[in-house]
Scaffold this active site. Structure first.
Site, PDB file in Angstrom:
ATOM      1  N   LYS A   1       2.405 -26.722  31.468  1.00  0.00           N
ATOM      2  CA  LYS A   1       1.356 -25.532  32.985  1.00  0.00           C
ATOM      3  C   LYS A   1       0.751 -24.590  32.200  1.00  0.00           C
ATOM      4  O   LYS A   1       0.199 -24.055  32.271  1.00  0.00           O
ATOM      5  CB  LYS A   1       1.126 -26.669  33.900  1.00  0.00           C
ATOM      6  CG  LYS A   1       1.664 -27.741  34.225  1.00  0.00           C
ATOM      7  CD  LYS A   1       1.929 -27.799  35.756  1.00  0.00           C
ATOM      8  CE  LYS A   1       3.483 -27.563  36.363  1.00  0.00           C
ATOM      9  NZ  LYS A   1       4.306 -28.425  35.779  1.00  0.00           N
TER      10      LYS A   1
ATOM     11  N   ARG B   1       0.687 -30.389  44.945  1.00  0.00           N
ATOM     12  CA  ARG B   1       2.390 -30.743  44.218  1.00  0.00           C
ATOM     13  C   ARG B   1       3.064 -31.775  45.423  1.00  0.00           C
ATOM     14  O   ARG B   1       3.421 -33.186  44.915  1.00  0.00           O
ATOM     15  CB  ARG B   1       3.678 -30.217  43.903  1.00  0.00           C
ATOM     16  CG  ARG B   1       3.949 -29.639  42.460  1.00  0.00           C
ATOM     17  CD  ARG B   1       4.557 -28.396  42.125  1.00  0.00           C
ATOM     18  NE  ARG B   1       5.054 -28.200  41.309  1.00  0.00           N
ATOM     19  CZ  ARG B   1       5.474 -27.740  40.691  1.00  0.00           C
ATOM     20  NH1 ARG B   1       4.005 -26.338  40.136  1.00  0.00           N
ATOM     21  NH2 ARG B   1       6.058 -27.051  39.507  1.00  0.00           N
TER      22      ARG B   1
ATOM     23  N   ARG C   1      13.236 -23.278  27.001  1.00  0.00           N
ATOM     24  CA  ARG C   1      13.315 -21.797  27.661  1.00  0.00           C
ATOM     25  C   ARG C   1      14.549 -21.039  28.050  1.00  0.00           C
ATOM     26  O   ARG C   1      14.526 -19.966  28.686  1.00  0.00           O
ATOM     27  CB  ARG C   1      12.453 -22.237  28.797  1.00  0.00           C
ATOM     28  CG  ARG C   1      11.494 -21.195  29.307  1.00  0.00           C
ATOM     29  CD  ARG C   1      10.650 -22.030  30.620  1.00  0.00           C
ATOM     30  NE  ARG C   1      10.870 -22.343  32.055  1.00  0.00           N
ATOM     31  CZ  ARG C   1      10.464 -23.248  32.624  1.00  0.00           C
ATOM     32  NH1 ARG C   1       9.079 -22.755  31.760  1.00  0.00           N
ATOM     33  NH2 ARG C   1      10.859 -23.892  33.804  1.00  0.00           N
TER      34      ARG C   1
ATOM     35  N   ARG D   1      16.626 -19.131  33.182  1.00  0.00           N
ATOM     36  CA  ARG D   1      15.837 -18.907  34.820  1.00  0.00           C
ATOM     37  C   ARG D   1      17.170 -19.874  35.120  1.00  0.00           C
ATOM     38  O   ARG D   1      17.007 -20.711  34.782  1.00  0.00           O
ATOM     39  CB  ARG D   1      14.084 -20.317  34.719  1.00  0.00           C
ATOM     40  CG  ARG D   1      13.264 -19.191  35.440  1.00  0.00           C
ATOM     41  CD  ARG D   1      11.436 -19.704  34.498  1.00  0.00           C
ATOM     42  NE  ARG D   1      11.728 -20.836  35.830  1.00  0.00           N
ATOM     43  CZ  ARG D   1      10.482 -21.804  35.672  1.00  0.00           C
ATOM     44  NH1 ARG D   1       9.199 -21.032  35.044  1.00  0.00           N
ATOM     45  NH2 ARG D   1      10.412 -22.899  36.615  1.00  0.00           N
TER      46      ARG D   1
ATOM     47  N   ARG E   1      14.580 -31.751  39.059  1.00  0.00           N
ATOM     48  CA  ARG E   1      13.237 -31.090  39.261  1.00  0.00           C
ATOM     49  C   ARG E   1      11.773 -32.754  38.992  1.00  0.00           C
ATOM     50  O   ARG E   1      11.163 -32.563  39.101  1.00  0.00           O
ATOM     51  CB  ARG E   1      12.571 -29.975  38.511  1.00  0.00           C
ATOM     52  CG  ARG E   1      13.058 -28.982  39.362  1.00  0.00           C
ATOM     53  CD  ARG E   1      13.594 -27.577  38.225  1.00  0.00           C
ATOM     54  NE  ARG E   1      12.031 -27.410  37.877  1.00  0.00           N
ATOM     55  CZ  ARG E   1      12.221 -26.612  36.635  1.00  0.00           C
ATOM     56  NH1 ARG E   1      13.675 -26.544  36.258  1.00  0.00           N
ATOM     57  NH2 ARG E   1      11.107 -25.915  35.774  1.00  0.00           N
TER      58      ARG E   1
END
Ligand code: B4P
Length: 194
Positions: free
Chosen positions: A13, A88, A127, A133, A144
């Protein structure tokens, strides 16, 4: 245009939002990016959001809705915007509907990026190595994905029911996915014009 960009964590996204919005000359409004900016600045909003994000949970609707309401009221969003990662939850859909109604606008398309689950996990683990992160550890990634399946996947039905859902294959090279998104948006614009 007013576009919603949806998809599970790691679907791309954020990656697509920047390119698509730049080409359409509209702002990409990413709730995840706004939260992360607040976290790194140590604002009260950031401190609140961090607790949820680090655990892989959604930030409460009251916090997220107020933030989006303020952002889309800014002058650069007057002629259109791309929402990356919002709404969401069902409650966020209702809130977005009310924001749009009060400004007399409507969503043109809800684009959902579809990606295989194994590929999603792989992208986020990659990532994690690059960006570090806090919410990209394997346990939190799984959490998630579950939160997405429970709380966000049902929204696809909502937008399909309104005739706004556009499914785009999110597998493959970033540029290929962008081309597919534009092919669909061109079709939507063509239909709206005819
Ligand atoms: P987001 O920032 O929206 O993050 P995301 O879902 O993890 O990632 P995205 O799908 O944008 O993936 P990306 O392009 O980065 O949300 C983070 C957190 O914020 C949420 O968990 C939640 O706590 C909170 N939050 C945000 N919005 C909220 C809301 N509305 N309500 C409540 N809470 C909210 O891509 C992932 C990786 O894949 C990148 O490394 C990228 O380089 C790579 N990639 C992208 N496209 C690729 C491709 N085609 N091929 C290979 N790799 C690709």
């Amino acid at each position: 245009m007013r576009i919603i960009l949806m998809g599970p964590p790691g679907a791309g996204k954020g990656t697509q939002a920047k390119v698509v919005a730049a080409r359409l000359e509209i702002p990409a409004i990413s709730t995840g990016d706004i939260f992360r900016a607040n976290v790194s600045e140590g604002t009260p909003l950031g401190l609140e959001a961090k607790r949820y994000m680090d655990a892989g949970d959604y930030v409460p609707d009251e916090v997220t809705n107020g933030m989006v309401r303020d952002r889309i009221a800014e002058s650069d969003a007057r002629n259109g915007f791309l929402l990356d990662g919002y709404p969401r939850t069902v409650a966020q859909v209702a809130e977005l509907d009310s924001m749009l109604e009060s400004s007399g606008h409507a969503i043109d398309a809800a684009v959902v990026l579809t990606v295989d689950e194994d590929e999603l996990v792989q992208r986020l683990l990659t990532r994690a190595k690059i960006e570090g992160r806090a919410d990209d550890t394997e346990d939190v990634i799984r959490k998630r994905q579950n939160v997405y399946n429970e709380q966000t996947a049902p929204l696809l039905e909502v937008y399909a029911g309104r005739g706004l859902l556009v499914e785009v294959d999110g597998m493959g090279e970033v540029a290929e996915v962008t081309d597919r998104v534009f092919a669909e948006l061109d079709r939507v614009r063509g239909e709206a014009a005819s």
